[in-house]
Design a protein around this motif. Structure first.
Motif, PDB file in Angstrom:
ATOM      1  N   MET A   1      26.956  43.132 -16.937  1.00 13.13           N
ATOM      2  CA  MET A   1      27.876  42.503 -17.898  1.00 13.13           C
ATOM      3  C   MET A   1      28.857  43.520 -18.493  1.00 13.13           C
ATOM      4  SD  MET A   1      27.318  39.227 -17.953  1.00 13.13           S
ATOM      5  CE  MET A   1      28.316  38.805 -19.360  1.00 13.13           C
ATOM      6  N   LYS A   2      28.406  44.773 -18.655  1.00  8.28           N
ATOM      7  CA  LYS A   2      29.270  45.790 -19.274  1.00  8.28           C
ATOM      8  C   LYS A   2      30.573  46.000 -18.488  1.00  8.28           C
ATOM      9  CE  LYS A   2      27.186  47.507 -22.966  1.00  8.28           C
ATOM     10  NZ  LYS A   2      27.275  46.239 -23.694  1.00  8.28           N
ATOM     11  N   ALA A   3      30.414  46.152 -17.166  1.00  5.55           N
ATOM     12  CA  ALA A   3      31.587  46.388 -16.318  1.00  5.55           C
ATOM     13  C   ALA A   3      32.536  45.195 -16.388  1.00  5.55           C
ATOM     14  CB  ALA A   3      31.138  46.639 -14.868  1.00  5.55           C
ATOM     15  N   LEU A   4      31.936  44.004 -16.400  1.00  6.15           N
ATOM     16  CA  LEU A   4      32.747  42.778 -16.503  1.00  6.15           C
ATOM     17  C   LEU A   4      33.545  42.764 -17.798  1.00  6.15           C
ATOM     18  CD1 LEU A   4      30.416  39.850 -15.345  1.00  6.15           C
ATOM     19  CD2 LEU A   4      32.676  40.443 -14.431  1.00  6.15           C
ATOM     20  N   GLU A   5      32.846  43.106 -18.877  1.00  8.69           N
ATOM     21  CA  GLU A   5      33.512  43.049 -20.176  1.00  8.69           C
ATOM     22  C   GLU A   5      34.614  44.104 -20.285  1.00  8.69           C
ATOM     23  OE1 GLU A   5      30.506  42.758 -23.245  1.00  8.69           O
ATOM     24  OE2 GLU A   5      29.737  40.891 -22.372  1.00  8.69           O
ATOM     25  N   ARG A   6      34.397  45.288 -19.680  1.00  3.28           N
ATOM     26  CA  ARG A   6      35.426  46.319 -19.680  1.00  3.28           C
ATOM     27  C   ARG A   6      36.644  45.844 -18.877  1.00  3.28           C
ATOM     28  NH1 ARG A   6      32.151  50.405 -18.594  1.00  3.28           N
ATOM     29  NH2 ARG A   6      32.607  50.251 -16.355  1.00  3.28           N
ATOM     30  N   LYS A 450      26.975  34.033 -14.188  1.00  2.58           N
ATOM     31  CA  LYS A 450      26.033  35.014 -13.630  1.00  2.58           C
ATOM     32  C   LYS A 450      24.587  34.494 -13.656  1.00  2.58           C
ATOM     33  CE  LYS A 450      26.819  39.270 -13.253  1.00  2.58           C
ATOM     34  NZ  LYS A 450      27.019  40.144 -12.059  1.00  2.58           N
ATOM     35  N   HIS A 451      24.198  33.757 -14.708  1.00  7.03           N
ATOM     36  CA  HIS A 451      22.804  33.350 -14.887  1.00  7.03           C
ATOM     37  C   HIS A 451      22.488  31.961 -14.360  1.00  7.03           C
ATOM     38  CE1 HIS A 451      23.213  36.759 -17.662  1.00  7.03           C
ATOM     39  NE2 HIS A 451      21.899  36.935 -17.497  1.00  7.03           N
TER      40      HIS A 451
END
Lengths: 461, 461
Positions: A1-6, A450-451
């Motif tokens: 999720m971090k990469a997506l949010e960035r 994603k989930h």
């Protein structure tokens, strides 16, 4: 999720630029002079989907305004989600009440102002960008996606039902996901599990064969406006109850559980009234505001016109007068049946000397979702992830006729994840959309997509 | 008379050409965009009067649209007649119902079609041409003449009263002569001795601070159109009686003599209804059609508007709705008093959640003339000379506020010699004026002007 949010943060300016380009197209489906603008808005969607990495993007003819289709179907064995949205918008009049022109989008105070910003270009655009982000970061999607972005939502989705019937295989899915509803408040995401239906009609009154001079004829002949006023005033009692015979037939009463749940939402009538600058709220006796909005039907006169509307006075007895009406319907009310009942009422109450024409128009069925379904429960978790609070389960007063269409045609759940707010003036001047919800909503949707494959066990499909 | 009539025949084509030029000017006094057209029409009158042989022709400022004055005062010891007419016209909308454009006059079937043909450019023009004929043939007039041709009759003659008060000496006369009424039928000239007055107002309803989405708010908030409809429907009972408290106060009942006289005119209700393509006539119970039209007051809604008026549907709860109203008044009703009573009614019947604004507009007093006066009796003889039948004495449902103004200001009789017909669509599309009455009317007026000095003994002035 971090990469997506960035990724979403880095592309934010670019995303808003694209949204502004889309919002600049006056795709007003109700007005024939905007027909080519509506098509331009469809081509924009097709292009945006292709750019995002979807395949088979196509502007498909419906007999009315087109539907935009695209898909990504490279997750065999995984569920298929059909994303529905609409690229058409409400008429923008009255224009003089807009602070900035409706089709020249402007960002002020972290809100984007434009017709269609909240309903429904903004939320539809977020699905495209959330999925694009996953594709860019992961290189693939965790499930199969189909898009159905239509251009007639604001005029009752007249052609969509027949169109979907005709292309049933192409649009087949396990779940429909729609963002065209509102949250309960800016810090209170909510999952809407019920929508009201719609039934629209027009009433035209005619009297003499020409407008008449009020001096020469006044007192001896019927006046079309008087007749229309007399007729319309029979549709409600003074307290707000609809007096059309059989209008409330078959509607189920509210359960004690529902009444309790709505009461717990602690709707603030005083603040609501003050925010609208009203001297009083007004509605069906015996129901709270949320009950009136979510569970009771309405009959609203949306427009009235006849005779002289210019400056000054004109001593005329008008021979024509017109009214536009829409009803909001609740479960167990059938739009055709309701329109027939209004027609019978109009015929029974036609005033002396008047000829009345009743024209049925758009209609849509009401909808109630199975809200214990895992796809609906996951939506609540997705909001919690992005907003940090538990989502409430609500119903909504608006209508999305296609929700019932998808439900009837595909027998699959329809999940309504709203990101709009009730005070964003969709259908009114100065429509806007909060960029807080644009940002948090993108995160909510990424989490959800994603989930979803894990949440949906084969049995729940 | 023979030479006069030959002169009128010879000049007929030229006269019609001039009238057509005047009718081509869209002098709509109610609409500010036509302000310069209204002035052009005044300049036309000034020029026509000078050409006819009148002196001191002048376009006089009033604070609103101007008044045209001219005179011929070379008959010392003879009576002075003040000829009143108006060069302004009603708005022409709805334009699409005109067979030929309202300001492109056309002669068809011996009728001249144009806005203002019958009301009141045609009849006003006839006075100029009748007197011009006498001047050309006799070299002088048998009496003194003053003209007062105004430009605000269709908007309630707002400035005329103060203007005449200010120029009382200039306009002083023994008699006022007006052709702005109608004949009883094409072969039945009539002298109108009574007119209804006028009281106009506008009602504006406001609810929320913005238009609202009917799905999100519908059922819980007031709708401005519902409120307006509810309010307007309290103004009449179903049978057509006006229900404003005190509206009928002080009105004198009809005398048996009057009822008998009107009954003898044998008004054909069936033919009247059929000519208007009505399914029924409608009016105050207990009165015949002529009694309703000539002797009873009215309250007519002339226009209504609010919300969406375009193609298709718009699911909006409008926050504004508007109505325009005019009343026709009969003797012993005072316009200001009636407007106050309507205002009180509106305040007492304001629906829940609505804010209502009441704006008084134009007004004019009703009038009853001394119909045994020799100047009025001579008018009957003049019609008999030109039409070959006895003129009937009638009242009229229309209003000419200035009639009461002249009566109050100068204390002189007002003679109403009408040449229009009730079916000539003044105030409606396809207004026209019969050239039969143009021709016979010119002869009637020549006879009247020639014989007036003898009819008016010094005692009767």
């Amino acid at each position: 999720m971090k990469a997506l949010e960035r990724h979403l943060e880095e592309r934010r300016a670019q995303h808003l630029e694209q949204l502004i380009e889309w919002l600049s197209i006056p795709s007003v489906s109700a007005l024939s002079e905007h027909k080519s603008d509506v098509r331009r808005a469809a081509l924009f969607v097709q292009n945006a989907l292709t750019t995002a990495g979807f395949e088979h993007a196509e502007v498909m003819e419906t007999g009315g305004h087109p539907v935009v289709y695209a898909d990504w179907l490279h997750a065999p064995g995984k569920p298929t989600v059909l994303v529905y949205g609409h690229y058409d918008v409400q008429p923008a009049d009255p224009l003089h009440l807009w602070e900035t022109p409706p089709f020249e989008p402007q960002i002020r105070d972290n809100q984007i102002y434009a017709r269609g910003a909240s309903d429904d270009k903004g939320p539809t655009f977020m699905h495209i960008k959330a999925l694009e982000a996953i594709l860019r970061i992961d290189g693939h999607l965790p499930l199969n996606i189909k898009f159905c972005i239509e251009g007639e939502e604001e005029v009752g989705s007249a052609h969509l039902s027949a169109f979907l019937e005709q292309h049933k295989t192409r649009f087949a899915a396990d779940l429909v996901l729609i963002s065209d509803t509102t949250m309960l408040g800016p810090d209170q995401p909510s999952i809407c599990y019920g929508l009201r239906g719609l039934a629209a009609c027009q009433i035209d009154v005619r009297t003499a064969n020409s407008d008449l001079h009020s001096g020469l004829y006044g007192g001896a002949v019927p006046n079309a406006i008087h007749a229309l006023v007399e007729l319309l005033d029979t549709l409600h009692s003074k307290d707000g109850t609809i007096t059309v015979d059989g209008f409330y037939d078959n509607i189920e009463g509210l359960s004690a559980e529902e009444r309790k749940a709505y009461a717990e939402l602690q709707h603030d009538d005083k603040a609501y009234q003050a925010s609208l600058a009203l001297t009083a709220l007004h509605g069906e006796p015996g129901y709270s505001t949320l009950e009136r909005l979510w569970t009771r039907p309405t009959l609203e006169i949306n427009g009235i016109y006849g005779g002289f509307q210019g400056e000054g006075t004109k001593t005329v007895i008008p021979n024509e007068a017109h009214a536009k009406i829409t009803c909001r319907l609740v479960p167990n009310q059938n739009p055709e049946d309701i329109l027939n009942k209004i027609k019978a009422h109009v015929e029974a109450h036609t005033p002396t000397g008047a000829k009345v024409t009743f024209t049925p128009m758009d209609s849509g069925h009401p909808y109630l979702a199975p809200y214990d379904h895992p796809a609906i429960q996951l939506a609540a978790n997705a909001y919690t992830h992005a907003y940090g609070v538990k989502a409430a389960f609500t119903r909504m007063g608006g209508s999305i006729p296609v929700v019932e269409t998808f439900s009837q045609l595909f027998h699959i759940p329809v999940v309504l994840m709203g990101f709009g707010l009730n005070d964003e003036n969709f259908h009114a001047p100065n429509e806007h959309f909060s960029l807080v919800n644009f940002d948090k909503g993108l995160r909510t949707l990424c989490y959800y997509y994603k989930h979803l494959p894990d949440a949906l066990s084969p049995q729940s499909l």
